[in-house]
Design a protein around this motif. Structure first.
Motif, PDB file in Angstrom:
ATOM      1  N   ARG A 266       0.836  -1.202   0.000  1.00  0.00           N
ATOM      2  CA  ARG A 266       0.000   0.000   0.000  1.00  0.00           C
ATOM      3  C   ARG A 266       0.866   1.244   0.000  1.00  0.00           C
ATOM      4  O   ARG A 266       1.744   1.411   0.846  1.00  0.00           O
ATOM      5  CB  ARG A 266      -0.915   0.003   1.227  1.00  0.00           C
ATOM      6  CG  ARG A 266      -1.950   1.115   1.242  1.00  0.00           C
ATOM      7  CD  ARG A 266      -3.033   0.859   0.242  1.00  0.00           C
ATOM      8  NE  ARG A 266      -4.030   1.925   0.237  1.00  0.00           N
ATOM      9  CZ  ARG A 266      -5.058   1.977  -0.609  1.00  0.00           C
ATOM     10  NH1 ARG A 266      -5.227   0.999  -1.500  1.00  0.00           N
ATOM     11  NH2 ARG A 266      -5.922   2.970  -0.562  1.00  0.00           N
ATOM     12  N   ASP A 267       0.666   2.112  -0.977  1.00  0.00           N
ATOM     13  CA  ASP A 267       1.380   3.379  -1.064  1.00  0.00           C
ATOM     14  C   ASP A 267       0.506   4.465  -0.442  1.00  0.00           C
ATOM     15  O   ASP A 267      -0.559   4.812  -0.984  1.00  0.00           O
ATOM     16  CB  ASP A 267       1.695   3.714  -2.524  1.00  0.00           C
ATOM     17  CG  ASP A 267       2.651   4.889  -2.658  1.00  0.00           C
ATOM     18  OD1 ASP A 267       2.669   5.739  -1.755  1.00  0.00           O
ATOM     19  OD2 ASP A 267       3.365   4.952  -3.665  1.00  0.00           O
ATOM     20  N   VAL A 268       0.955   4.995   0.705  1.00  0.00           N
ATOM     21  CA  VAL A 268       0.141   5.989   1.414  1.00  0.00           C
ATOM     22  C   VAL A 268       0.099   7.310   0.656  1.00  0.00           C
ATOM     23  O   VAL A 268      -0.868   8.069   0.780  1.00  0.00           O
ATOM     24  CB  VAL A 268       0.691   6.207   2.835  1.00  0.00           C
ATOM     25  CG1 VAL A 268       0.556   4.932   3.655  1.00  0.00           C
ATOM     26  CG2 VAL A 268       2.166   6.635   2.793  1.00  0.00           C
TER      27      VAL A 268
ATOM     28  N   ARG B 182       0.209   7.703  -2.784  1.00  0.00           N
ATOM     29  CA  ARG B 182      -0.679   7.559  -3.934  1.00  0.00           C
ATOM     30  C   ARG B 182      -2.068   7.067  -3.527  1.00  0.00           C
ATOM     31  O   ARG B 182      -2.983   7.068  -4.356  1.00  0.00           O
ATOM     32  CB  ARG B 182      -0.066   6.582  -4.949  1.00  0.00           C
ATOM     33  CG  ARG B 182       1.232   7.097  -5.565  1.00  0.00           C
ATOM     34  CD  ARG B 182       1.831   6.055  -6.497  1.00  0.00           C
ATOM     35  NE  ARG B 182       3.018   6.571  -7.151  1.00  0.00           N
ATOM     36  CZ  ARG B 182       2.995   7.242  -8.298  1.00  0.00           C
ATOM     37  NH1 ARG B 182       1.850   7.445  -8.921  1.00  0.00           N
ATOM     38  NH2 ARG B 182       4.111   7.701  -8.813  1.00  0.00           N
ATOM     39  N   ARG B 183      -2.175   6.567  -2.307  1.00  0.00           N
ATOM     40  CA  ARG B 183      -3.439   6.047  -1.793  1.00  0.00           C
ATOM     41  C   ARG B 183      -3.974   4.903  -2.648  1.00  0.00           C
ATOM     42  O   ARG B 183      -5.160   4.811  -2.966  1.00  0.00           O
ATOM     43  CB  ARG B 183      -4.483   7.159  -1.710  1.00  0.00           C
ATOM     44  CG  ARG B 183      -4.128   8.261  -0.717  1.00  0.00           C
ATOM     45  CD  ARG B 183      -5.214   9.300  -0.627  1.00  0.00           C
ATOM     46  NE  ARG B 183      -4.855  10.343   0.343  1.00  0.00           N
ATOM     47  CZ  ARG B 183      -5.630  11.389   0.623  1.00  0.00           C
ATOM     48  NH1 ARG B 183      -6.810  11.517   0.002  1.00  0.00           N
ATOM     49  NH2 ARG B 183      -5.238  12.283   1.500  1.00  0.00           N
ATOM     50  N   GLN B 184      -3.064   4.040  -3.038  1.00  0.00           N
ATOM     51  CA  GLN B 184      -3.416   2.855  -3.805  1.00  0.00           C
ATOM     52  C   GLN B 184      -2.293   1.836  -3.634  1.00  0.00           C
ATOM     53  O   GLN B 184      -1.201   2.157  -3.173  1.00  0.00           O
ATOM     54  CB  GLN B 184      -3.589   3.185  -5.292  1.00  0.00           C
ATOM     55  CG  GLN B 184      -2.302   3.659  -5.968  1.00  0.00           C
ATOM     56  CD  GLN B 184      -2.510   4.007  -7.425  1.00  0.00           C
ATOM     57  OE1 GLN B 184      -3.599   4.390  -7.824  1.00  0.00           O
ATOM     58  NE2 GLN B 184      -1.468   3.875  -8.221  1.00  0.00           N
TER      59      GLN B 184
END
Length: 426
Positions: free
Chosen positions: A138-140, A142-144
């Motif tokens: 999870r990339d915080v 990019r929120r994806q």
């Protein structure tokens, strides 16, 4: 105990010993992990043996120099060419995206990008399909979720199947024999462009099995000739019988001349001995012609030209640049497209596909000689009265050079700079 041995026993099934299906092997073709394995049914139908009398597997095929050369040429080209993720609109490298690092530098903790791509390309050529498990995180920012690593999977342990909703899922057999069903977005699947079922690609080793088998048998026949055969250079003829003493002396002379370091030594003949050397027969030259023919037959499906295989050919010299471009356009370009579209399908979201693209930089392989490049770029910049269609920065980008500030042209500066009189007047 081998699997086929169980079919010929008369004992009841309950009395049969347990069989570890993970370790079962039939011949040296492959390992079958359960009775539902489709490769087992295929093997029982065909036997896995070619008309030449040899069983061709991936391991045996790679022992053939032509197969190894073809696979290494294509795989190394895919491995060493730069592969970047870039922004479609600007063509700039998307270095801020996590996928850029996976493609360009480090796909997993133990492999470089070169090693990963060479392995995947090798398996796609020999097995028809190559698989890698995608590890997401999870990339915080990019929120994806974004791909964190790609783990290569043995293609002999992966069985793709199509679900009722048309999605492809992958049954992966672990080394301990347990099975895991992987979802479509968990597997990066690279396959050969041609396919029978549209799911797995054609294996070039299986499709070329007859040619490879004949080449293997030809080499074995030549090896057996040197190991077991009697190679005689000629005959020493005499009108009458040799005396026992003369025979022993002649035999001793011949024994003293055994070995490569004593080759072509003369023998002292006596009692009217006459040397009659043998001439080379047509079978020797025929074996050489057969060997060359098999090289072409094996290389043809891989799309590798003859000079790149080390075959004596007249295509070397000034035409080698054109030949290299031919190999890139018709041998490598389909694989470039297969990689780029597989990356966009498996590693980018639907929204990201509209923004990013994976791209090989094959320009280095398509360039001609330095003289040809200089002539091309000079005309592209407008030399010789040609209409310019490139600028200075585009030339540097084509040559994969970093951006650089254009130096001012002295002639242009002199014309545009104000004179002292005009400066004073102003």
């Amino acid at each position: 105990m081998r699997l086929l041995d169980l079919f010929h026993r008369a004992e009841p099934a309950a009395a049969l010993p347990a069989v570890d299906m993970q370790s079962v092997q039939i011949g040296q073709v492959s390992a079958f992990y359960d009775l539902d394995d489709p490769r087992l049914l295929e093997f029982m139908r065909s036997g896995g043996m070619t008309e030449s009398g040899v069983t061709v597997s991936v391991k045996t095929a790679l022992k053939n120099p032509t197969v190894l050369r073809c696979v290494s040429l294509v795989s190394f080209a895919i491995g060493y060419l730069p592969l970047h993720l870039r922004v479609k609109a600007t063509k700039e490298k998307a270095t801020d995206h996590p996928l850029f690092r996976l493609l360009h530098r480090k796909p997993n903790p133990w492999q470089t990008s070169f090693e990963f791509r060479v392995l995947m390309q090798q398996r796609a050529l020999t097995h028809g399909s190559a698989y890698a498990r995608i590890v997401w995180t999870r990339d915080v920012v990019r929120r994806q979720r974004v791909p964190q690593a790609m783990i290569p999977l043995d293609p002999e342990r992966v069985a793709p199947r199509q679900r009722s909703d048309w999605q492809i899922e992958y049954v992966w057999t672990r080394p301990d024999g347990t099975q895991t069903v992987l979802a479509p977005d968990e597997v990066f699947h690279l396959r050969y462009g041609m396919s029978v079922d549209g799911i797995t690609g054609l294996s070039l080793v299986k499709q070329s099995a007859e040619a490879i088998g004949l080449a293997i048998q030809t080499d074995k026949a030549a090896a057996r000739l040197f190991r077991n055969g009697m190679i005689v250079g000629g005959v020493l003829a005499v009108k009458d019988k040799l005396s026992p003493e003369a025979y022993e002396r002649l035999k001793a002379q011949m024994d003293e001349r055994e070995g490569a370091d004593r080759a072509h030594k003369w023998i002292v003949a006596e009692q009217g001995l006459e040397a009659k050397p043998f001439t080379a027969n047509g079978r020797d030259s025929q074996r050489i012609e057969t060997s060359k023919h098999q090289i072409e037959e094996i290389a043809r499906p891989f799309g590798v030209p003859r000079p790149l295989l080390g075959v004596d050919d007249t295509s070397w010299g000034s035409g080698i640049d054109v030949l290299g471009q031919f190999f890139v356009r018709y041998g490598l370009n389909p694989w470039f497209t297969a990689w780029e579209q597989a990356i966009e399908r498996s590693l980018l979201t639907d929204d990201e596909v509209d923004e990013y693209e994976a791209k090989f930089n094959e320009g280095a392989l398509l360039r001609g000689s330095m003289k040809d490049q200089a002539d091309f770029f000079s005309k592209a910049l407008g030399a010789g009265g040609h209409q310019p269609w490139m600028d200075y920065e585009e030339v540097r980008e084509t040559m994969d050079l970093p951006e650089r500030e254009v130096a001012p042209n002295p002639m242009t500066s002199a014309k545009s700079a104000p004179t002292q009189e005009n400066s004073d007047a102003v």
